[in-house]
Design a protein around this motif. Structure first.
Motif, PDB file in Angstrom:
ATOM      1  N   ALA A  32     -29.988 -18.115 -22.077  1.00  0.00           N
ATOM      2  CA  ALA A  32     -28.809 -17.837 -22.605  1.00  0.00           C
ATOM      3  C   ALA A  32     -28.780 -15.997 -22.490  1.00  0.00           C
ATOM      4  CB  ALA A  32     -27.755 -18.569 -23.696  1.00  0.00           C
ATOM      5  N   TYR A  34     -26.093 -14.726 -23.813  1.00  0.00           N
ATOM      6  CA  TYR A  34     -25.783 -14.078 -25.341  1.00  0.00           C
ATOM      7  C   TYR A  34     -25.684 -15.943 -25.925  1.00  0.00           C
ATOM      8  CZ  TYR A  34     -21.972 -12.739 -28.966  1.00  0.00           C
ATOM      9  OH  TYR A  34     -21.012 -12.346 -29.704  1.00  0.00           O
ATOM     10  N   GLY A  35     -26.144 -15.633 -27.410  1.00  0.00           N
ATOM     11  CA  GLY A  35     -25.985 -16.875 -27.989  1.00  0.00           C
ATOM     12  C   GLY A  35     -24.523 -17.671 -28.064  1.00  0.00           C
ATOM     13  N   LEU A  36     -23.926 -16.834 -28.386  1.00  0.00           N
ATOM     14  CA  LEU A  36     -22.478 -17.154 -28.419  1.00  0.00           C
ATOM     15  C   LEU A  36     -21.544 -17.248 -27.554  1.00  0.00           C
ATOM     16  CD1 LEU A  36     -21.436 -15.457 -31.867  1.00  0.00           C
ATOM     17  CD2 LEU A  36     -21.683 -17.733 -31.829  1.00  0.00           C
ATOM     18  N   CYS A  37     -21.815 -17.566 -26.032  1.00  0.00           N
ATOM     19  CA  CYS A  37     -21.030 -18.298 -24.695  1.00  0.00           C
ATOM     20  C   CYS A  37     -20.953 -19.292 -24.547  1.00  0.00           C
ATOM     21  CB  CYS A  37     -22.274 -17.496 -23.992  1.00  0.00           C
ATOM     22  SG  CYS A  37     -21.094 -18.184 -21.824  1.00  0.00           S
ATOM     23  N   CYS A  40     -23.487 -20.496 -22.174  1.00  0.00           N
ATOM     24  CA  CYS A  40     -25.055 -20.922 -21.763  1.00  0.00           C
ATOM     25  C   CYS A  40     -25.157 -21.022 -23.193  1.00  0.00           C
ATOM     26  CB  CYS A  40     -25.286 -19.438 -20.876  1.00  0.00           C
ATOM     27  SG  CYS A  40     -24.878 -18.052 -21.590  1.00  0.00           S
ATOM     28  N   GLY A  41     -24.730 -20.613 -24.229  1.00  0.00           N
ATOM     29  CA  GLY A  41     -25.210 -20.219 -25.554  1.00  0.00           C
ATOM     30  C   GLY A  41     -25.110 -20.956 -26.448  1.00  0.00           C
ATOM     31  N   GLU A  43     -25.791 -20.750 -29.728  1.00  0.00           N
ATOM     32  CA  GLU A  43     -24.986 -20.955 -30.866  1.00  0.00           C
ATOM     33  C   GLU A  43     -23.220 -21.353 -31.000  1.00  0.00           C
ATOM     34  OE1 GLU A  43     -25.255 -16.919 -32.712  1.00  0.00           O
ATOM     35  OE2 GLU A  43     -27.649 -16.879 -31.770  1.00  0.00           O
ATOM     36  N   GLN A  44     -22.871 -21.652 -30.216  1.00  0.00           N
ATOM     37  CA  GLN A  44     -21.766 -22.085 -29.207  1.00  0.00           C
ATOM     38  C   GLN A  44     -21.457 -23.596 -30.144  1.00  0.00           C
ATOM     39  OE1 GLN A  44     -18.487 -21.706 -29.899  1.00  0.00           O
ATOM     40  NE2 GLN A  44     -18.610 -19.684 -29.088  1.00  0.00           N
ATOM     41  N   HIS A  49     -23.455 -25.264 -23.609  1.00  0.00           N
ATOM     42  CA  HIS A  49     -25.457 -25.457 -23.416  1.00  0.00           C
ATOM     43  C   HIS A  49     -25.784 -25.534 -21.863  1.00  0.00           C
ATOM     44  CE1 HIS A  49     -23.730 -26.828 -27.579  1.00  0.00           C
ATOM     45  NE2 HIS A  49     -23.457 -25.540 -27.804  1.00  0.00           N
ATOM     46  N   GLN A 183     -30.962  -9.032 -27.766  1.00  0.00           N
ATOM     47  CA  GLN A 183     -29.339  -8.179 -27.232  1.00  0.00           C
ATOM     48  C   GLN A 183     -29.658  -6.438 -26.463  1.00  0.00           C
ATOM     49  OE1 GLN A 183     -27.945 -11.000 -26.120  1.00  0.00           O
ATOM     50  NE2 GLN A 183     -26.265  -9.734 -25.728  1.00  0.00           N
TER      51      GLN A 183
END
Length: 194
Positions: A32, A34-37, A40-41, A43-44, A49, A183
């Protein structure tokens, strides 16, 4: 695609894309950005994913599984989710060029429904580069990497500096990203030193 618009046709002076020498090796998982993307993140919680792997040259493959929260019509993937999967896959190509770029234009064709529970197999490649413009194409297949095409897209990405995100993002998220050593490392990896 029945008729790609003129803005997605590379100009006569466009060059063949060249894989950056420091790009991930073929077969390597890109991870990813960015984790919140949403694309791909990890964390979302309701995100795609999507996982992309570097291919040969300036190409990659990716997969995502259509979950119930991704449906539009009952039991079928929402068209916007499929367009997002294509956009995320196309955007991941920039890891292979070691360039920061954003979507300038995305044209999508929907050829067949994609049921919930389906694994969408995506393939993408950069076809040309002209200055800051990056031209690319992608397909999404059902039933396996060689299955029938369900969706496809052509795209134009525009190279930007990391300041694009700093100047335009919400300050809270920008600050959180700047405080995350991973990041900062990713952003600096793409900076060009004079």
């Amino acid at each position: 695609m029945s008729g790609t618009s003129a803005s997605l046709q590379p100009p006569a002076d466009a060059v063949t894309p060249v894989r950056h020498p420091d790009a991930p090796a073929p077969g390597e998982l890109l991870g990813a950005h960015y984790g919140l993307c949403f694309g791909c993140g990890g964390e979302q919680p309701h995100g795609l994913h999507l996982q992309a792997r570097a291919g040969e040259g300036v190409s990659l493959t990716a997969e995502f599984t259509v979950r119930p929260e991704h449906q539009g019509a009952p039991g079928l993937a929402h068209g916007g989710i499929l367009a997002t999967a294509l956009d995320e896959t196309l955007g991941s190509l920039n890891w292979l060029l070691r360039t920061i770029a954003v979507t300038g234009r995305l044209e999508t064709d929907f050829r067949r429904p994609v049921p919930v529970g389906t694994v969408l197999h995506l393939q993408a490649e950069v076809t040309a580069v002209a200055g800051r413009k990056i031209y690319s194409t992608a397909t999404g297949r059902v039933g396996g990497p060689e299955g029938p095409v369900a969706v496809r897209a052509d795209a134009l990405f525009i190279e930007v500096k990391v300041d694009h995100f700093i100047d335009n993002g919400r300050p809270e998220e920008i600050q959180a990203a700047m405080n995350d050593p991973d990041q900062v490392r990713r952003a600096r990896a793409f900076e060009v030193n004079p």
